[in-house]
Design a protein around this motif. Sequence first.
Motif, short mmCIF file in Angstrom:
data_model
loop_
_atom_site.label_atom_id
_atom_site.label_comp_id
_atom_site.label_asym_id
_atom_site.label_seq_id
_atom_site.Cartn_x
_atom_site.Cartn_y
_atom_site.Cartn_z
N LYS A 101 0.84 -1.21 0.00
CA LYS A 101 0.00 0.00 0.00
C LYS A 101 0.87 1.25 0.00
N TRP A 102 2.04 1.16 0.64
CA TRP A 102 2.98 2.30 0.71
C TRP A 102 4.31 1.99 0.03
N LEU A 103 4.65 0.72 -0.08
CA LEU A 103 5.89 0.29 -0.73
C LEU A 103 5.48 -0.61 -1.90
N PRO A 104 5.05 -0.01 -3.02
CA PRO A 104 4.44 -0.78 -4.11
C PRO A 104 5.37 -1.80 -4.75
N GLU A 105 6.68 -1.67 -4.52
CA GLU A 105 7.62 -2.64 -5.08
C GLU A 105 7.39 -4.05 -4.54
N PHE A 106 6.73 -4.16 -3.39
CA PHE A 106 6.49 -5.48 -2.79
C PHE A 106 5.21 -6.14 -3.31
N ALA A 107 4.48 -5.47 -4.17
CA ALA A 107 3.23 -6.05 -4.67
C ALA A 107 3.48 -7.26 -5.57
N GLU A 108 4.59 -7.27 -6.27
CA GLU A 108 4.89 -8.35 -7.22
C GLU A 108 6.02 -9.26 -6.75
N VAL A 138 13.45 -21.19 -8.86
CA VAL A 138 12.08 -21.40 -9.29
C VAL A 138 11.19 -20.71 -8.26
N THR A 139 10.32 -19.83 -8.73
CA THR A 139 9.52 -19.03 -7.79
C THR A 139 8.04 -19.17 -8.08
N ALA A 140 7.24 -18.77 -7.08
CA ALA A 140 5.78 -18.79 -7.19
C ALA A 140 5.25 -17.44 -6.73
N PRO A 141 4.04 -17.07 -7.13
CA PRO A 141 3.48 -15.80 -6.68
C PRO A 141 3.09 -15.85 -5.20
N LEU A 142 2.93 -14.68 -4.62
CA LEU A 142 2.47 -14.58 -3.23
C LEU A 142 1.08 -15.18 -3.09
N MET A 143 0.90 -15.99 -2.06
CA MET A 143 -0.44 -16.49 -1.74
C MET A 143 -1.20 -15.47 -0.89
N GLU A 144 -0.46 -14.67 -0.13
CA GLU A 144 -1.04 -13.53 0.55
C GLU A 144 0.04 -12.46 0.63
N PRO A 145 -0.31 -11.21 0.72
CA PRO A 145 0.70 -10.15 0.69
C PRO A 145 1.53 -10.10 1.98
N VAL A 146 2.69 -9.48 1.87
CA VAL A 146 3.46 -9.16 3.07
C VAL A 146 2.72 -8.06 3.81
N ARG A 147 2.39 -8.32 5.06
CA ARG A 147 1.63 -7.37 5.87
C ARG A 147 2.54 -6.73 6.91
N VAL A 148 2.06 -5.63 7.52
CA VAL A 148 2.89 -4.93 8.50
C VAL A 148 3.27 -5.86 9.65
N PRO A 178 24.66 -2.09 -0.62
CA PRO A 178 25.48 -1.48 -1.68
C PRO A 178 25.81 -0.02 -1.37
N PRO A 179 27.04 0.40 -1.62
CA PRO A 179 27.45 1.78 -1.30
C PRO A 179 26.54 2.82 -1.94
N GLY A 180 26.15 3.80 -1.12
CA GLY A 180 25.35 4.91 -1.61
C GLY A 180 23.86 4.66 -1.70
N ALA A 181 23.42 3.40 -1.53
CA ALA A 181 21.99 3.10 -1.64
C ALA A 181 21.27 3.51 -0.36
N ASP A 182 20.18 4.27 -0.51
CA ASP A 182 19.39 4.67 0.67
C ASP A 182 18.30 3.64 0.94
N SER A 183 17.45 3.91 1.92
CA SER A 183 16.46 2.92 2.34
C SER A 183 15.45 2.61 1.24
N ALA A 184 15.09 3.62 0.44
CA ALA A 184 14.16 3.39 -0.66
C ALA A 184 14.76 2.43 -1.68
N GLU A 185 16.04 2.63 -1.99
CA GLU A 185 16.70 1.78 -2.99
C GLU A 185 16.90 0.36 -2.47
N ALA A 195 12.81 -6.29 -2.64
CA ALA A 195 11.53 -6.68 -3.23
C ALA A 195 11.71 -7.40 -4.56
N SER A 196 12.83 -7.15 -5.24
CA SER A 196 13.07 -7.79 -6.54
C SER A 196 13.58 -9.22 -6.39
N MET A 197 13.97 -9.61 -5.18
CA MET A 197 14.44 -10.98 -4.93
C MET A 197 13.33 -11.78 -4.26
#
Length: 417
Positions: free
Chosen positions: A103-110, A123-133, A167-174, A180-182
């Motif tokens: 809802k606030w970090l859309p990168e985790f939707a997929e 080998v990966t599968a889709p989320l069966m339920e979202p990551v929740r707070v 990684p050097p220079g990466a902030d919390s958003a990055e 989320a991409s892994m």
Amino acid sequence: MSDLTISTDPAEVGLDAARLQRLDRRLARWVDDGQLPGFLVTVARHGQLVHVGRHGLRDVENGLPVEDGTRWRIFSMTKPVTSVAAMMLYEEGAFELSDPIAKWLPEFAETRVYVAGSALKPVTAPLMEPVRVWHLLSHTSGLTYGFHHAHPVDAMYRAAGHEWGTPPGADSAEVCRQWASMPLVFQPGSEWNYGVSTDVLGRLVEVLSGQPLDEFFAERIFAPLGMTDTSFGLRDGDDPESLARLYGAVPGPPGGPATGYALLEAFGAAAHSKPAFLSGGGGLVSTAGDYLRFVELLRRGGSYDGGRLLGPRTIAHMVRNHLPGNSDLETFGRPLFAETPLRGVGFGLGFSMVIDPARYGVVASLGDYSWGGAASTAFYVDPVEDTTVTFYTQLLPSSTLPIRNHLRQLVNQALVD
């Protein structure tokens, strides 16, 4: 309490001063045997500081002793601070614990979930339920740490530059975009695994509050509590000699104890300045006096001398076991590196807690809650005995010595009322 001045006789609050000295003697033996550089330990009961033990050096190479004002890398003892920050926003209605973080970090939707294969060809599968707070707060999100060396996804983290750093220079958003991409190690809510969940929670605090995490901590937590020496790395004007040096255990023969410790100069130097990535999971340096104020806030149910940060029912909810069926970490968790014993221990929203003292195997109270840091720092709050205990040193990894078990047995044997 920031100056660690003792104004109460231990006997006034049911502690035997002579028996408390056993705690210092046991800890000092590790220093004298060359297994620990130095330490500081505090014991308080009913809000009264009754014991401070110090021994050894904060800087072995230069012969500088442990002092009250020594600053320590508290690593994962940052996590309870981040958890409190998040729950302060929860009390303001900023989110529900069941809300998907996408809802606030859309990168985790997929984000996908690992099911088979190698780090190079998962080998990966889709989320069966979202990551929740609440998955972030309870480490049931499926996120991991690169330093576990126990799963193909751990190796994927390391390959992307996430092992004992980012990684050097990466902030919390990055870094959140990268995590989320892994793939996740498991479906959210299905297991417990110690990982970067609280770092993602720190990013959530930033998005919800509109402030960088260091500013939120400073304004909303540290200033009200009078924690003047706690920050993400040393600040301009801080004395670099006040920061204890960081050491790593020297491995002994396979299956045997460590043979000593060695300076980790390059790794330790990261704490000498504010990092690009404000790690809600492990980025703070603090003093014993400062962190004692935070631990006493927890013991008091969210109040401090000048007001209140959290309601007592919120704290109570955080320190109860949130694992399904009241299971312990040995049953529900993955048998990986963790900064707490697993048997007889549950996990709540930012803390572990003793749910079965007999199974835990150490004299402890039901509901005693705690957490520790990678460099062997630790604290616990015992709500039954109304005690708080904190411990500081700088030795990686935290599994080198059974310090946390000794803290409980040696403090509890000194309780005589």
